[in-house]
Motif scaffolding. Structure first.
Motif, PDB file in Angstrom:
ATOM      1  N   LEU A 104      38.493 -14.763  -2.080  1.00 42.57           N
ATOM      2  CA  LEU A 104      38.707 -14.326  -3.458  1.00 42.57           C
ATOM      3  C   LEU A 104      38.941 -12.816  -3.457  1.00 42.57           C
ATOM      4  CD1 LEU A 104      36.048 -16.459  -5.347  1.00 42.57           C
ATOM      5  CD2 LEU A 104      38.386 -17.032  -4.682  1.00 42.57           C
ATOM      6  N   ARG A 105      40.107 -12.439  -3.000  1.00 44.00           N
ATOM      7  CA  ARG A 105      40.433 -11.028  -2.810  1.00 44.00           C
ATOM      8  C   ARG A 105      40.585 -10.307  -4.145  1.00 44.00           C
ATOM      9  NH1 ARG A 105      41.093 -10.279   2.500  1.00 44.00           N
ATOM     10  NH2 ARG A 105      41.842 -12.022   3.782  1.00 44.00           N
ATOM     11  N   THR A 106      40.282  -9.011  -4.120  1.00 45.27           N
ATOM     12  CA  THR A 106      40.300  -8.223  -5.350  1.00 45.27           C
ATOM     13  C   THR A 106      41.352  -7.121  -5.337  1.00 45.27           C
ATOM     14  OG1 THR A 106      38.621  -6.710  -4.499  1.00 45.27           O
ATOM     15  CG2 THR A 106      37.841  -8.649  -5.707  1.00 45.27           C
ATOM     16  N   ARG A 107      42.083  -6.968  -4.254  1.00 45.61           N
ATOM     17  CA  ARG A 107      43.116  -5.932  -4.184  1.00 45.61           C
ATOM     18  C   ARG A 107      44.469  -6.524  -4.525  1.00 45.61           C
ATOM     19  NH1 ARG A 107      42.242  -3.415   1.708  1.00 45.61           N
ATOM     20  NH2 ARG A 107      42.884  -5.567   2.163  1.00 45.61           N
ATOM     21  N   ALA A 108      45.208  -5.840  -5.353  1.00 46.41           N
ATOM     22  CA  ALA A 108      46.510  -6.337  -5.772  1.00 46.41           C
ATOM     23  C   ALA A 108      47.435  -6.543  -4.580  1.00 46.41           C
ATOM     24  CB  ALA A 108      47.135  -5.376  -6.773  1.00 46.41           C
ATOM     25  N   ARG A 109      47.332  -5.683  -3.580  1.00 47.62           N
ATOM     26  CA  ARG A 109      48.253  -5.769  -2.448  1.00 47.62           C
ATOM     27  C   ARG A 109      48.021  -7.020  -1.602  1.00 47.62           C
ATOM     28  NH1 ARG A 109      45.948  -0.791   1.255  1.00 47.62           N
ATOM     29  NH2 ARG A 109      43.948  -1.729   1.836  1.00 47.62           N
ATOM     30  N   ASP A 110      46.902  -7.705  -1.802  1.00 45.33           N
ATOM     31  CA  ASP A 110      46.631  -8.936  -1.059  1.00 45.33           C
ATOM     32  C   ASP A 110      47.266 -10.167  -1.689  1.00 45.33           C
ATOM     33  OD1 ASP A 110      43.315  -7.747  -0.306  1.00 45.33           O
ATOM     34  OD2 ASP A 110      45.128  -7.698   0.947  1.00 45.33           O
ATOM     35  N   TYR A 111      47.853 -10.016  -2.855  1.00 44.86           N
ATOM     36  CA  TYR A 111      48.464 -11.142  -3.555  1.00 44.86           C
ATOM     37  C   TYR A 111      49.973 -11.129  -3.337  1.00 44.86           C
ATOM     38  CZ  TYR A 111      44.042 -12.326  -5.652  1.00 44.86           C
ATOM     39  OH  TYR A 111      42.733 -12.726  -5.837  1.00 44.86           O
ATOM     40  N   ASP A 112      50.512 -12.314  -3.100  1.00 43.66           N
ATOM     41  CA  ASP A 112      51.904 -12.445  -2.677  1.00 43.66           C
ATOM     42  C   ASP A 112      52.883 -12.720  -3.813  1.00 43.66           C
ATOM     43  OD1 ASP A 112      50.261 -14.424  -0.316  1.00 43.66           O
ATOM     44  OD2 ASP A 112      51.059 -12.430   0.127  1.00 43.66           O
ATOM     45  N   VAL A 113      52.408 -13.419  -4.839  1.00 49.25           N
ATOM     46  CA  VAL A 113      53.292 -13.871  -5.916  1.00 49.25           C
ATOM     47  C   VAL A 113      52.710 -13.403  -7.238  1.00 49.25           C
ATOM     48  CG1 VAL A 113      54.428 -15.835  -6.998  1.00 49.25           C
ATOM     49  CG2 VAL A 113      53.861 -15.905  -4.547  1.00 49.25           C
ATOM     50  N   TRP A 114      53.580 -12.901  -8.108  1.00 53.58           N
ATOM     51  CA  TRP A 114      53.153 -12.347  -9.392  1.00 53.58           C
ATOM     52  C   TRP A 114      53.972 -12.903 -10.530  1.00 53.58           C
ATOM     53  CZ3 TRP A 114      49.135  -8.851  -9.940  1.00 53.58           C
ATOM     54  CH2 TRP A 114      48.600  -8.352  -8.752  1.00 53.58           C
ATOM     55  N   GLY A 115      53.306 -13.050 -11.682  1.00 56.75           N
ATOM     56  CA  GLY A 115      54.020 -13.354 -12.895  1.00 56.75           C
ATOM     57  C   GLY A 115      54.584 -12.097 -13.524  1.00 56.75           C
ATOM     58  N   GLN A 116      55.217 -12.280 -14.669  1.00 53.25           N
ATOM     59  CA  GLN A 116      55.883 -11.150 -15.330  1.00 53.25           C
ATOM     60  C   GLN A 116      54.933 -10.358 -16.228  1.00 53.25           C
ATOM     61  OE1 GLN A 116      55.921 -14.177 -16.540  1.00 53.25           O
ATOM     62  NE2 GLN A 116      55.589 -13.900 -18.746  1.00 53.25           N
ATOM     63  N   GLY A 117      53.784 -10.926 -16.529  1.00 56.94           N
ATOM     64  CA  GLY A 117      52.791 -10.242 -17.355  1.00 56.94           C
ATOM     65  C   GLY A 117      52.870 -10.619 -18.814  1.00 56.94           C
ATOM     66  N   THR A 118      51.719 -10.494 -19.483  1.00 56.55           N
ATOM     67  CA  THR A 118      51.645 -10.735 -20.919  1.00 56.55           C
ATOM     68  C   THR A 118      50.774  -9.643 -21.530  1.00 56.55           C
ATOM     69  OG1 THR A 118      51.159 -12.384 -22.633  1.00 56.55           O
ATOM     70  CG2 THR A 118      49.673 -12.335 -20.737  1.00 56.55           C
ATOM     71  N   GLN A 119      51.202  -9.102 -22.652  1.00 56.07           N
ATOM     72  CA  GLN A 119      50.514  -7.972 -23.275  1.00 56.07           C
ATOM     73  C   GLN A 119      49.323  -8.449 -24.092  1.00 56.07           C
ATOM     74  OE1 GLN A 119      51.276  -4.443 -23.241  1.00 56.07           O
ATOM     75  NE2 GLN A 119      49.255  -4.367 -24.241  1.00 56.07           N
ATOM     76  N   VAL A 120      48.191  -7.793 -23.876  1.00 49.55           N
ATOM     77  CA  VAL A 120      46.997  -7.994 -24.698  1.00 49.55           C
ATOM     78  C   VAL A 120      46.650  -6.659 -25.331  1.00 49.55           C
ATOM     79  CG1 VAL A 120      44.528  -8.510 -24.667  1.00 49.55           C
ATOM     80  CG2 VAL A 120      46.123  -9.901 -23.309  1.00 49.55           C
ATOM     81  N   THR A 121      46.553  -6.662 -26.660  1.00 51.35           N
ATOM     82  CA  THR A 121      46.200  -5.451 -27.391  1.00 51.35           C
ATOM     83  C   THR A 121      44.994  -5.743 -28.265  1.00 51.35           C
ATOM     84  OG1 THR A 121      48.522  -4.760 -27.441  1.00 51.35           O
ATOM     85  CG2 THR A 121      47.014  -3.681 -28.976  1.00 51.35           C
ATOM     86  N   VAL A 122      43.950  -4.933 -28.088  1.00 52.89           N
ATOM     87  CA  VAL A 122      42.714  -5.107 -28.846  1.00 52.89           C
ATOM     88  C   VAL A 122      42.561  -3.894 -29.759  1.00 52.89           C
ATOM     89  CG1 VAL A 122      40.240  -5.514 -28.743  1.00 52.89           C
ATOM     90  CG2 VAL A 122      41.724  -6.351 -26.895  1.00 52.89           C
ATOM     91  N   SER A 123      42.547  -4.157 -31.040  1.00 51.83           N
ATOM     92  CA  SER A 123      42.417  -3.069 -32.012  1.00 51.83           C
ATOM     93  C   SER A 123      40.954  -2.843 -32.374  1.00 51.83           C
ATOM     94  CB  SER A 123      43.229  -3.388 -33.266  1.00 51.83           C
ATOM     95  OG  SER A 123      42.719  -4.535 -33.903  1.00 51.83           O
ATOM     96  N   SER A 124      40.636  -1.593 -32.675  1.00 45.35           N
ATOM     97  CA  SER A 124      39.242  -1.250 -33.018  1.00 45.35           C
ATOM     98  C   SER A 124      38.989  -1.365 -34.499  1.00 45.35           C
ATOM     99  CB  SER A 124      38.939   0.161 -32.541  1.00 45.35           C
ATOM    100  OG  SER A 124      39.841   1.076 -33.136  1.00 45.35           O
TER     101      SER A 124
END
Length: 124
Positions: A104-124
């Motif tokens: 269960l690696r925690t470094r981004a460089r250890d992961y081979d495949v990535w999604g495009q990302g999804t934005q999460v915005t939390v307002s105060s």
């Protein structure tokens, strides 16, 4: 190799909840350890959570322990991130990622495949 597509991001008030999903293509999803990472503007990509291939073991960043839950459904080729008690500092683009070791690696460089990302915005 799998391809990953995230969904479920959006705008939420502090204290609210969101559930992110990451759908994977391909027949080998269950052979990958899956992780969630996030990246805020002008900051490095940081580890959020990871889950073992069978879903039995998980690992979390200290900043999200007790608030976020990672899970997976191998029959649906999907990994989830349930986010509760959201804070403004959780605002970021959230990425799911896959890697082929059993750890269960925690470094981004250890992961081979990535999604495009999804934005999460939390307002105060």
């Amino acid at each position: 190799q799998v391809q990953l597509i995230e969904s479920g991001g959006g705008l939420v008030q502090a204290g609210g909840s969101l559930r992110l999903s990451c759908a994977a293509s391909g027949r080998t999803f269950s052979m990958y350890v899956m992780g969630w990472f996030r990246q805020a503007p002008a900051k490095e990509r940081e580890f959020v959570a990871a889950i073992s291939r069978g879903g039995t073991n998980t690992n979390y960043a200290d900043s999200v322990k007790g608030r976020f839950t990672i899970s997976r459904d191998n029959a649906k080729n999907t990994v989830y991130l349930q986010m509760n008690s959201l804070k403004p500092e959780d605002t970021a683009v959230y990425y799911c990622a896959a890697q082929g070791t059993v750890f269960l690696r925690t470094r981004a460089r250890d992961y081979d495949v990535w999604g495009q990302g999804t934005q999460v915005t939390v307002s105060s």
